[in-house]
Design an enzyme around this catalytic site. Structure first.
Site, short mmCIF file in Angstrom:
data_model
loop_
_atom_site.label_atom_id
_atom_site.label_comp_id
_atom_site.label_asym_id
_atom_site.label_seq_id
_atom_site.Cartn_x
_atom_site.Cartn_y
_atom_site.Cartn_z
N GLU A 182 0.84 -1.20 0.00
CA GLU A 182 0.00 0.00 0.00
C GLU A 182 0.87 1.24 0.00
O GLU A 182 0.67 2.18 -0.78
CB GLU A 182 -0.90 0.03 1.24
CG GLU A 182 -2.20 -0.73 1.12
CD GLU A 182 -3.10 -0.46 2.31
OE1 GLU A 182 -3.54 0.69 2.46
OE2 GLU A 182 -3.36 -1.39 3.09
N GLY A 212 -6.25 4.08 12.11
CA GLY A 212 -6.59 3.74 13.47
C GLY A 212 -5.72 2.62 14.00
O GLY A 212 -6.01 1.45 13.83
N GLY A 213 -4.62 2.97 14.66
CA GLY A 213 -3.77 1.96 15.24
C GLY A 213 -2.53 1.65 14.43
O GLY A 213 -1.69 0.87 14.85
N SER A 214 -2.36 2.26 13.25
CA SER A 214 -1.16 2.02 12.45
C SER A 214 -0.73 3.31 11.77
O SER A 214 -1.53 4.22 11.56
CB SER A 214 -1.40 0.93 11.41
OG SER A 214 -2.28 1.39 10.39
N THR A 215 0.54 3.36 11.42
CA THR A 215 1.07 4.50 10.69
C THR A 215 2.11 4.01 9.70
O THR A 215 2.80 3.03 9.97
CB THR A 215 1.69 5.53 11.67
OG1 THR A 215 2.20 6.64 10.93
CG2 THR A 215 2.82 4.92 12.47
N GLN A 216 2.19 4.66 8.54
CA GLN A 216 3.11 4.21 7.49
C GLN A 216 3.89 5.38 6.93
O GLN A 216 3.38 6.49 6.78
CB GLN A 216 2.34 3.54 6.35
CG GLN A 216 3.23 2.94 5.27
CD GLN A 216 2.62 1.72 4.63
OE1 GLN A 216 1.44 1.48 4.73
NE2 GLN A 216 3.43 0.93 3.94
#
Length: 445
Positions: A182, A212-216
């Site tokens: 992604e 919500g709960g992840s970062t990239q």
């Protein structure tokens, strides 16, 4: 919820002509794998015998099956001359809610929503082009989190709808995409639309995504030390547009969430899993003093509230200390981020900047990291003013500030471009994924 966007000036799509020249005019079979599909591009592009002044239009259809909705992107490409490069002329975009994962127990309904969206493709793509227009669906977080038998049932329904359609359906046309890809494909989309993939200087922009709960985070390192000091699985190499790019890309899942997508302010979840939390009662300096709410997640109900006694229990400084306990040690800090230039930021970065009045929802805007910090202080130190609008705004803005500064290590003057579109084209991974099928873009881990 639909919109149509035209790309002016048209953006050049470079590798298609190269692939066409290498593969010739190989006839497409009714089915083809990704590896085989690049060989069918000759059927999509004009032959050398066509008049020099004639143009050929071809199309690609990409479905983004996300957690909150399913979106269709219909891309129009123009080949003006066999000896010139094609251009991306137009994107038709339409979305529908809820996402496929909402139909986990009713897979037929999930297939029905995709069938409805296919009407957009049929209206956009001329009938004579249907048989050579590739049709692809990539599912993301929503389906990744479902039990395998439920996600498979949904994918099978979609496959049936695709097989019944008049479009060209590659063998791997329906699949679940992993989170790393992604980020990589979104990076491809943004840098293609901004023209950075064609610059001889190889100056590119990075991307930031927050859910919500992840970062990239994904960017092209300038320093070999960044690559050498990073874990091996944080580096991905892609071969495209006659160039090889070695990207830094990583998706961080906060604590035990397993990248679960939450349909409400995401940052409260980060703190709910703070070690030492007892009785599922969460009191935070990031929330208004008299705020109290029950909130359910993972089959459990939590009581969420501010700290009621005394002004000293609330405010930016105390809120930042709470958030820092969660952010530190879970986000890898790339070596060179303090010296990088522009990053494009999406999703909750964009939404919370709008909520805080930092940017316009329609136009987006350019901010520095210090702008998030300044507004976080203003909101947290005057929480009563913002409580009726968004009681979580202090927590959200502080979390973003902490993540950018102490998580990734950005300087306060790092520029963030917050937008949903570039040149009127959606900035999602969908265009990059379309290139993946058109051009056999290879991602090596």
């Amino acid at each position: 919820m639909s919109s149509q966007a035209s790309l002016r000036p048209a953006v050049v799509l470079s590798l298609v002509l190269v692939v066409w020249a290498l593969t010739g005019l190989t006839h497409a079979q009714p089915k083809a794998s990704v590896l085989d599909f690049s060989a069918s591009l000759g059927n999509l592009l004009p032959s050398l015998s066509r008049p020099a002044n004639s143009s050929r239009i071809f199309y690609g259809v990409m479905f983004d099956a996300g957690s909150t909705g399913t979106r269709i992107h219909v891309y129009t490409f123009i080949q003006k001359d066999p000896e010139e490069l094609p251009v991306l002329d137009n994107e038709m975009f339409h979305s529908i809610k809820p996402g496929l994962s909402a139909y986990a127990d009713m897979p037929e309904m999930g297939g029905y929503t995709v069938r409805q969206l296919l009407k957009v493709a049929k209206k956009t793509v001329p009938r004579l082009e249907w048989k050579r227009t590739p049709l692809v669906l990539k599912a993301t977080a929503g389906l990744r989190l479902l039990p395998s038998e439920k996600s498979q049932a949904l994918l099978e329904q979609v496959q049936d709808v695709f097989d019944e359609s008049p479009f060209f359906v590659p063998d791997d046309s329906v699949s679940i995409m992993n989170g790393t890809n992604e980020g990589i494909l979104a990076w491809v989309t943004v840098n293609f639309l901004t023209g950075h993939l064609y610059a001889e200087t190889r100056e590119t922009v990075g991307i930031l995504d927050l859910g919500g709960g992840s970062t990239q985070i994904t960017f092209l390192p300038k320093s070999k030390k960044t690559i050498g000091s990073s874990p091996d699985d944080y580096i991905a190499r892609i071969d495209m547009f006659n160039s090889t790019y070695e990207l830094y890309t990583h998706r961080t899942c906060i604590k035990y969430l397993l990248c679960h997508v939450i349909h409400r302010p995401p940052y409260i979840i980060v703190l709910l899993y703070t070690p030492g939390l007892e009785w599922r009662v969460f009191k935070s300096s990031c929330l208004p003093k008299k705020f109290r709410e029950e909130w359910s997640f993972g089959g459990l109900t939590y009581i969420v509230s501010g700290k009621p006694d005394g002004e000293s229990y609330v405010g930016y400084k105390l809120c930042y200390q709470e958030v820092l306990k969660v952010v530190k040690d879970i986000v890898h800090q790339p070596y060179e981020l303090k010296d990088t230039s522009v990053f494009y930021a999406f999703s909750y970065y964009f939404d919370r900047a709008v909520d805080a009045g930092l940017i316009d929802r329609t136009q987006g805007g350019m901010l520095e990291v210090r702008d998030f910090k300044k507004r976080a202080k203003e909101v947290c130190n005057k929480m009563s003013k913002y409580r009726p609008i968004n009681p979580f705004l202090c927590m959200d803005m502080t979390y973003i500030t902490c993540l950018l500064k102490d998580g990734f290590g950005f300087k306060e003057n790092t520029v963030l471009q917050l937008t949903k579109k570039v040149n009127n084209v959606e900035t999602s991974w969908a265009l990059g994924a379309t290139f993946n099928h058109f051009q056999n873009l290879k991602i090596h881990r």
